[in-house]
Every structure is written in C-alpha cells, then in structure tokens.
Design a protein around this motif. Structure first.
Motif, PDB file in Angstrom:
ATOM      1  N   MET A   1       0.855  -1.179   0.000  1.00 23.85           N
ATOM      2  CA  MET A   1       0.000   0.000   0.000  1.00 23.85           C
ATOM      3  C   MET A   1       0.895   1.234   0.000  1.00 23.85           C
ATOM      4  O   MET A   1       1.837   1.325   0.768  1.00 23.85           O
ATOM      5  N   SER A   2       0.588   2.172  -0.865  1.00 28.58           N
ATOM      6  CA  SER A   2       1.381   3.390  -0.919  1.00 28.58           C
ATOM      7  C   SER A   2       1.100   4.238   0.317  1.00 28.58           C
ATOM      8  O   SER A   2       0.042   4.140   0.919  1.00 28.58           O
ATOM      9  N   GLU A   3       2.073   5.077   0.669  1.00 24.72           N
ATOM     10  CA  GLU A   3       1.906   5.975   1.806  1.00 24.72           C
ATOM     11  C   GLU A   3       0.692   6.880   1.582  1.00 24.72           C
ATOM     12  O   GLU A   3      -0.038   7.201   2.503  1.00 24.72           O
ATOM     13  N   LYS A   4       0.471   7.269   0.328  1.00 22.65           N
ATOM     14  CA  LYS A   4      -0.634   8.153  -0.025  1.00 22.65           C
ATOM     15  C   LYS A   4      -1.972   7.598   0.463  1.00 22.65           C
ATOM     16  O   LYS A   4      -2.832   8.334   0.895  1.00 22.65           O
ATOM     17  N   ASN A   5      -2.148   6.288   0.368  1.00 24.93           N
ATOM     18  CA  ASN A   5      -3.431   5.686   0.701  1.00 24.93           C
ATOM     19  C   ASN A   5      -3.403   4.891   2.001  1.00 24.93           C
ATOM     20  O   ASN A   5      -4.239   4.021   2.206  1.00 24.93           O
ATOM     21  N   LYS A   6      -2.462   5.185   2.873  1.00 29.60           N
ATOM     22  CA  LYS A   6      -2.389   4.484   4.145  1.00 29.60           C
ATOM     23  C   LYS A   6      -3.686   4.707   4.913  1.00 29.60           C
ATOM     24  O   LYS A   6      -4.162   5.830   5.031  1.00 29.60           O
ATOM     25  N   LEU A   7      -4.257   3.631   5.432  1.00 37.32           N
ATOM     26  CA  LEU A   7      -5.575   3.701   6.054  1.00 37.32           C
ATOM     27  C   LEU A   7      -5.609   2.969   7.383  1.00 37.32           C
ATOM     28  O   LEU A   7      -5.231   1.804   7.468  1.00 37.32           O
ATOM     29  N   SER A   8      -6.104   3.673   8.398  1.00 40.28           N
ATOM     30  CA  SER A   8      -6.464   3.066   9.671  1.00 40.28           C
ATOM     31  C   SER A   8      -7.992   3.110   9.716  1.00 40.28           C
ATOM     32  O   SER A   8      -8.570   4.196   9.698  1.00 40.28           O
ATOM     33  N   LEU A   9      -8.628   1.945   9.732  1.00 50.32           N
ATOM     34  CA  LEU A   9     -10.088   1.883   9.632  1.00 50.32           C
ATOM     35  C   LEU A   9     -10.686   1.080  10.774  1.00 50.32           C
ATOM     36  O   LEU A   9     -10.280  -0.046  11.037  1.00 50.32           O
ATOM     37  N   SER A  10     -11.682   1.677  11.415  1.00 53.00           N
ATOM     38  CA  SER A  10     -12.490   0.978  12.405  1.00 53.00           C
ATOM     39  C   SER A  10     -13.903   0.876  11.845  1.00 53.00           C
ATOM     40  O   SER A  10     -14.435   1.870  11.333  1.00 53.00           O
ATOM     41  N   VAL A  11     -14.491  -0.311  11.903  1.00 50.74           N
ATOM     42  CA  VAL A  11     -15.877  -0.496  11.478  1.00 50.74           C
ATOM     43  C   VAL A  11     -16.669  -0.939  12.702  1.00 50.74           C
ATOM     44  O   VAL A  11     -16.317  -1.920  13.357  1.00 50.74           O
ATOM     45  N   GLN A  12     -17.724  -0.177  13.007  1.00 53.45           N
ATOM     46  CA  GLN A  12     -18.554  -0.460  14.178  1.00 53.45           C
ATOM     47  C   GLN A  12     -19.980  -0.769  13.723  1.00 53.45           C
ATOM     48  O   GLN A  12     -20.533  -0.042  12.896  1.00 53.45           O
TER      49      GLN A  12
END
Length: 150
Positions: free
Chosen positions: A1-12
């Motif tokens: 994954m590129s740094e540009k699209n780095k994602l921390s995702l929480s789904v509740q």
C-alpha cells in the motif's frame, strides 16, 4: 500500500443488521478506493434512533439521514480523520425505493462520506457536479452503476 493511501479503519456495527452483508474487508475496499491521502476513519452503522439523535444534535435536523460525516482534520499535513455514520434503516429504505441492492447503495454512501471527510462538498451546483462525477468514477471502478444516472 502506498503511503498516499495508508488507512487506519475501524468499522462499528452498533446496529448489526448489515454486519454479514457488509463485512469489514468489503467496506475497507470501498473506503480505500475513495481515498486520495492517508486517513484514520471510523465507519459506524446505527439504527434510526441514533441516526436521528446525531442529525438533530449536530445538524439541527430532527430526522434520521442516510450518512453523516464528522470530519476532524484541521492539519493538511496529517491524515484525514473522520467518523462516517450510516443509518441502516434509511440505507435499506432508500435502496428499496431506488431499486438498488443494499450493497450498491452502501458502497455509494461510504464513498460519498469518505469524499466529504476529504473536504468535498455539494452545497453549490458546481461542487455537486464535481463530487457526483468523482463518486460515479470510483463506483464504476468498484463494479457499481452510476448512482446518478437516470
């Protein structure tokens, strides 16, 4: 994954009715497709009561709406930070009325919310046209029809 699209995702899933239909990996794919920069996001599914309370308390509109985006990023250098709230009751009702699958409508609302989190808006006609065009392009890449097509 590129740094540009780095994602921390929480789904509740405060409202768990769509947890099996809309699992985290699917949601992550949709979110990632709409990101233009690193992000820290929470996607939360709620029932009509919670959706209405949030819309009333933060937007002074006393009804449940399909998607609410609470964007917190102030610093353009840091990641996009937002909570994106989807109301399951409204999502399901609209999908049925629009003769769409719940999955297709949810993908659209999530892409829409992620764009809002990144500063896109649709208050002016020109902004709306730009945002709708971006949404349609992203959704097409994800295999969904243009939600604005007649």
């Amino acid at each position: 994954m590129s740094e540009k699209n780095k994602l921390s995702l929480s789904v509740q899933y405060a409202d768990a009715r769509l947890a099996d239909t809309l699992p985290r990996p699917k949601i992550r794919r949709w979110v990632q497709a709409a990101l233009f920069a690193p992000a820290e996001l929470t996607i939360r599914f709620v029932d009509a009561a919670e959706g209405r309370a949030l819309n009333r308390d933060y937007r002074e509109k006393d009804y449940a709406t399909n998607v609410l985006t609470f964007a917190y990023s102030e610093d353009e250098e840091g990641p996009t930070q937002a909570d994106i709230i989807l109301c399951t009751d409204v999502l399901q009702k609209e999908a049925k009325e629009q003769k769409k699958t719940v999955e297709a409508h949810a993908a659209h609302l999530i892409v829409h919310g992620v764009l809002h989190a990144q500063g896109y808006d649709h208050l002016e006609e020109e902004e709306a046209e730009e945002m709708e065009g971006i949404e349609a392009e992203i959704l097409e890449k994800l295999g969904f029809a243009n939600p604005y097509a007649a």
